[in-house]
Enzyme design. Structure first.
Site, PDB file in Angstrom:
ATOM      1  N   SER A   1       0.803  -1.228   0.000  1.00 36.89           N
ATOM      2  CA  SER A   1       0.000   0.000   0.000  1.00 36.89           C
ATOM      3  C   SER A   1       0.830   1.270   0.000  1.00 36.89           C
ATOM      4  O   SER A   1       0.265   2.363  -0.080  1.00 36.89           O
ATOM      5  CB  SER A   1      -0.934   0.005   1.217  1.00 36.89           C
ATOM      6  OG  SER A   1      -0.194  -0.013   2.416  1.00 36.89           O
TER       7      SER A   1
ATOM      8  N   LYS B   1      -6.981   3.926   8.283  1.00 37.51           N
ATOM      9  CA  LYS B   1      -6.100   4.936   7.693  1.00 37.51           C
ATOM     10  C   LYS B   1      -6.732   6.321   7.731  1.00 37.51           C
ATOM     11  O   LYS B   1      -6.040   7.324   7.949  1.00 37.51           O
ATOM     12  CB  LYS B   1      -5.758   4.534   6.265  1.00 37.51           C
ATOM     13  CG  LYS B   1      -4.884   3.285   6.189  1.00 37.51           C
ATOM     14  CD  LYS B   1      -4.613   2.856   4.762  1.00 37.51           C
ATOM     15  CE  LYS B   1      -3.733   1.604   4.731  1.00 37.51           C
ATOM     16  NZ  LYS B   1      -3.456   1.135   3.355  1.00 37.51           N
TER      17      LYS B   1
END
Length: 971
Positions: A878, A921
């Site tokens: 990611s 996140k």
């Protein structure tokens, strides 16, 4: 090495022994003494385990010259008189117990060949005499000594009355005659003319025997071919004629050991004839009789020896020797003290002290044995009475035997259960088998245990399930805040069961960071559904038998956790929580527990779950299984495929504040008894606590910090109360002592109440007083990011966090250098992230070549990429877009837009791919103060599921290709 045993002989009237073989001895007396010799020879002489003492059973002493088997070269049965003085004798060093005059001891010579040869030579010379001395060190097992200091100086002059020569072992039976004192060691000197003492007189003896008017009876045959008995007797005149010449060489033999020693006789002082001596002797005799009462083994013999007709009271020397031989608990030094003493009065006192100690030990031993015997008899008596009582009750029909009781108990259980046909068949077979087994056999216990477990399963029993949605929703909301997905799934489960009008099972898996309430929500679900709750953890489990049980043939076999669960909850539809399923142990010697869970958690198989112990299918299809995990990537694929995964994400700061107000603080008030009037925690303090102390996704750490605040406040209030109570106590004491003092007023009491009622308020100013200094002083590593530094977003087991990527040049770029550039990575990166670095470098090169074709930065630059917090392992794809942005920022030497964060996987062509953990996140971006966040376009649906308050204050940009992100990178 010596092995010793002792035989007790009377020492009185020893002169009568010399007439044993004379013609005037009657045949009856001679036969009686032969019988005594036979009895003595038949005794088993003791070994190394200690001394065993045997006693004569007749009045007359055993004549040592009656029918003793001599060496073949000794000739006939000529009597040998014991010499009154024989200074040079072989030395025999023994352990532990001295040999006193008038008593017998057995000694074995095993190791020392020189000593064996000396004894054999002495026997051949018809000089069967030696000196016996006790070694000072009981641990010394050598047969000879190297110095006279190793033995006590006083010993016994002994006659060898019996010999068993077996070649390697020389067994001697020694009879002690008098005490001697060792003076000095001497060398063994062999005379030139070794003539037997009786050799010159053999012919004369035979002639005298032939002319004697009374011929003595013939000597009895030898007892054993290997036994040689020596009982020589010589007259005093002949002994004087045959004196041994003293050796010329003396001194201690250090190498070969001392085997011969020069001695002198120990002469005792005259016996004082006074009342004190008689009283002491009578006390000794009475104490000996008392000792015999506690040890009946030799009681008859000792009583005969102590009979008044034996006149023992007139022989104090023999009485002292008798005491020294009788005592078994005395130390060697105490016995040797009696051996050394020549004063008869002192010897009697020592003997009295020794026999009194022996009496105390004998009484204690007797009491112990009596108590043990009484306990054994009582236990045996109770056992017999219980067995008789059982038989009587059985005959009267009052009580049934154990087998009948067990079978009736099993039948009672079966009546309340809906046991399937296949299980009922097994139960009946085991009941029949139990009736033919012995109750004391191991197979009986195994069968009984199996039947108890088999009938403990709640066959067909279910608890009534709650189907009211409002009640279930209220129960879930009372216990937990948020967790919308979990609560909706449980409500759906209830709705399905309501429509089906049946009780069903399901397999769910709650995954998320620690401390978010995965385990506690399971208990709330059990309450909402009105199901029994059972929890077991599989973290670190390595044995398949924990899940599927042991084979019942094993010792200590038990069924698995699920059967134990069914027995405890007594219902077929409990809620079973399998905790930490992602931390289950791997395959090993005891199997793979993860594979064993496949059958348990498979809806198609658990209706016929087969436990190894029961070996009978059990229906688990109605069980609601809930598993918990932190990282689903660590759960084996086949097992993960069988479970319905429900994400339990972390909490925002606002949610943590609500959880603290609704759940944590009320529970702590109940635990600490601190009311709102005593302690108040402001919202600003909670926000400060969450921001600078508890940044994790869960609330476990927050709970610990709030609990710490309550403890500090409780201590402060308790100290204040004690300070207020002390003056009141002092005032009360003063009034009691002085009755004329003025009466106490209620002012101090009112002040105490006022002080105790003061409220403690926790705010941002005094928060450090309760919880210490902040752990996190800044929300972000960089307030202003320089070129090459980009803030990314990561997702870990602890929740979301900001992940900075730092890219710098190792040295200035030299475009004239022919060598190509390089790239280095640090920060504990995993293989996937290292591949993302290489992919990002290729993408960055392409973009730079397109935007600035003349820029050869990546061709010649030596780049170093670092991800801070190197102690934390980092992996995953990611960070792809973050790496590309960092490389381009360094190549263009331009910082990116401040307060910007991004996440997403990059492909080789620049396409931005979706990632996981969007909620975590986004929470991390809000926590660090990011204003613009770039997310993959395919994660739009995940973002849309977030609550509105979480989306606010963030500029979210969704991108499908990196070019879309590049357009906003440097604005």
């Amino acid at each position: 090495m010596y092995r010793a045993g002792a035989v007790l002989l009377r020492g009185a009237t020893r002169t009568r022994l010399l007439a044993a073989a004379s013609a005037h001895q009657s045949f009856a007396t001679f036969s009686q003494r032969n019988q005594s010799i036979l009895m003595m020879k038949s005794m088993e002489l003791a070994g190394n385990s200690g001394e065993r003492r045997f006693y004569s059973t007749h009045d007359d002493p055993i004549a040592v010259d009656d029918s003793l088997e001599l060496y073949k070269d000794l000739g006939g049965m000529s009597p040998i008189q014991v010499p009154a003085d024989m200074p040079n004798v072989p030395m025999l060093a023994i352990n532990r117990y001295p040999l006193f005059p008038g008593f017998i001891k057995k000694v074995d010579i095993v190791k020392d060949d020189n000593l064996k040869a000396l004894i054999r030579r002495q026997l051949s010379l018809k000089q069967p005499y030696a000196g016996v001395f006790v070694k000072r060190d009981d641990e010394n097992k050598e047969e000879t000594i190297t110095s006279l200091s190793e033995v006590y100086p006083t010993g016994s002059f002994v006659q060898i009355i019996e010999v068993r020569d077996q070649g390697s072992v020389l067994e001697l039976v020694l009879s002690a005659h008098r005490r001697i004192r060792a003076l000095e060691p001497i060398d063994e000197i062999t005379p030139k003319n070794e003539t037997p003492l009786n050799g010159r007189r053999a012919r004369g003896k035979r002639a005298a025997s032939a002319t004697s008017p009374l011929t003595p009876p013939p000597s009895p045959p030898p007892l054993a071919p290997s036994v040689a008995s020596v009982a020589p007797e010589i007259s005093a005149t002949e002994e004087k004629e045959e004196k041994t010449t003293p050796p010329s060489a003396t001194g201690e033999k250090q190498k070969k050991g001392i085997i011969m020693v020069r001695t002198e006789n120990v002469v005792a002082e005259p016996v004082p004839k006074n009342n004190e001596t008689k009283a002491t002797m009578m006390a000794i005799v009475q104490t000996i009789r008392d000792v015999v009462q506690f040890n009946q083994l030799f009681g008859q013999q000792i009583n005969l020896l102590l009979h008044p007709s034996q006149n023992v009271i007139d022989n104090p020397v023999y009485l002292c020797d008798l005491v020294a031989t009788l005592v078994q608990s005395a130390e060697t030094k105490d016995l040797q003290e009696m051996m050394d003493e020549i004063d008869v009065s002192k010897r009697l006192k020592i003997a009295l002290l020794l026999i009194q100690k022996e009496k105390a030990v004998a009484k204690l031993k007797y009491d112990i044995n009596k108590d043990v015997e009484k306990k054994v008899q009582d236990h045996h008596r109770k056992y017999l009475l219980n067995e008789q009582l059982k038989v009587i009750k059985k005959e009267l029909g009052i009580e049934k035997d154990e087998k009948t009781t067990i079978i009736e108990k099993i039948d009672e259980r079966i009546k309340t259960l809906a046991v399937p046909e296949y299980a009922l068949k097994v139960i009946n077979e085991e009941k029949t088998k139990l009736q033919f087994l012995d109750p004391h056999s191991s197979e009986f216990s195994v069968t009984r245990n199996y039947l108890e477990w088999l009938t403990s399963v709640p066959w067909g029993l279910t608890s009534p399930e709650n189907r009211r949605l409002s009640v279930a929703k209220k129960a879930l909301d009372e216990g937990h805040y948020g967790m919308k997905d979990v609560k909706e799934r449980i409500m759906e489960f209830i709705a399905v069961n309501l429509l089906r009008k049946s009780i069903g099972g399901k397999i769910l898996c709650f995954h998320g960071p620690p401390g978010v309430g995965k385990t506690s929500i399971a208990k709330s679900i059990a309450t909402a559904l009105n199901r029994e709750y059972f929890r077991f953890s599989v973290g670190g489990m390595t044995d398949v038998a924990e899940i599927k049980g042991h084979r019942r043939t094993y010792v200590g076999a038990m069924p698995g956790k699920m059967i134990q669960c069914m027995k405890k909850v007594k219902t077929e539809n409990p809620l079973v929580l399998i905790d930490e399923v992602d931390k289950i142990g791997g395959a090993g010697f005891h199997g793979d527990p993860a594979s064993a869970l496949l059958e348990l958690l498979d809806p198609e198989q658990n209706a016929n779950f087969n436990d190894h112990f029961l070996d009978v299918p059990v229906d688990l299809s109605r069980v609601l299984f809930i598993c918990t995990a932190n990282e689903i990537s660590k759960i084996p694929g086949p097992l993960r495929d069988r479970m319905e995964m429900i994400d339990v994400s972390g909490y925002l700061a606002e949610e943590k504040v609500e959880i603290a107000h609704q759940h944590l603080i009320p529970q702590l008030r109940k635990d600490t008894s601190l009311a709102t009037e005593q302690l108040k925690i402001e919202d600003s303090a909670l926000e400060e606590l969450i921001k600078h102390y508890c940044r994790e996704s869960g609330v476990r750490n927050l709970q610990q910090h709030i609990e710490r605040i309550f403890r500090k406040a409780a201590l402060q209030i308790a100290e204040q109360q004690n300070e207020d109570e002390e003056p009141a106590e002092k005032a009360t004491t003063a009034i009691t002592e002085n009755s004329e003092a003025e009466p106490i007023t209620s002012t101090s009491s009112a002040d105490c109440l006022k002080s105790s009622a003061e409220q403690i308020v926790v705010c941002t100013e005094n928060l450090q007083k309760f919880v210490g200094r902040p752990k996190f002083t800044s929300d972000r590593m960089y307030e202003v990011t320089p070129p090459g530094v980009i803030m990314g977003l990561a997702w870990t087991a602890m929740g979301g966090s900001a992940l900075y990527i730092e890219t710098v040049l190792k040295r200035p770029v030299d475009l004239t250098n022919d060598k190509d550039g390089s790239i280095e990575t640090t920060g504990n990166l995993g293989d996937v992230m290292k591949e993302s670095v290489r992919t990002a470098l290729t993408v960055a090169k392409g973009i730079l070549a397109r935007e600035q074709p003349d820029n050869k930065f990546f061709d010649k630059a030596h780049i170093h990429i670092h991800v801070p917090e190197g102690a934390t392992p980092k992996d995953g794809p990611s960070a792809g877009v973050t790496l590309v942005s960092s490389l381009l920022s360094l190549a263009l030497d331009r910082p990116v837009v401040q307060d910007m964060a991004m996440t997403g996987e990059i492909s080789l062509t620049g396409k931005v791919l979706p990632v996981g953990g969007i909620r975590e996140k986004v929470i991390a971006a809000r926590r660090v103060g990011a204003k613009r966040v770039f997310l993959p376009n395919e994660n739009r649906r995940d973002f849309d599921d977030l609550p509105e308050f979480m989306k606010s204050e963030l500029d979210i940009r969704f991108v499908s290709h990196y070019d879309e992100l590049y357009e906003h990178l440097f604005q």
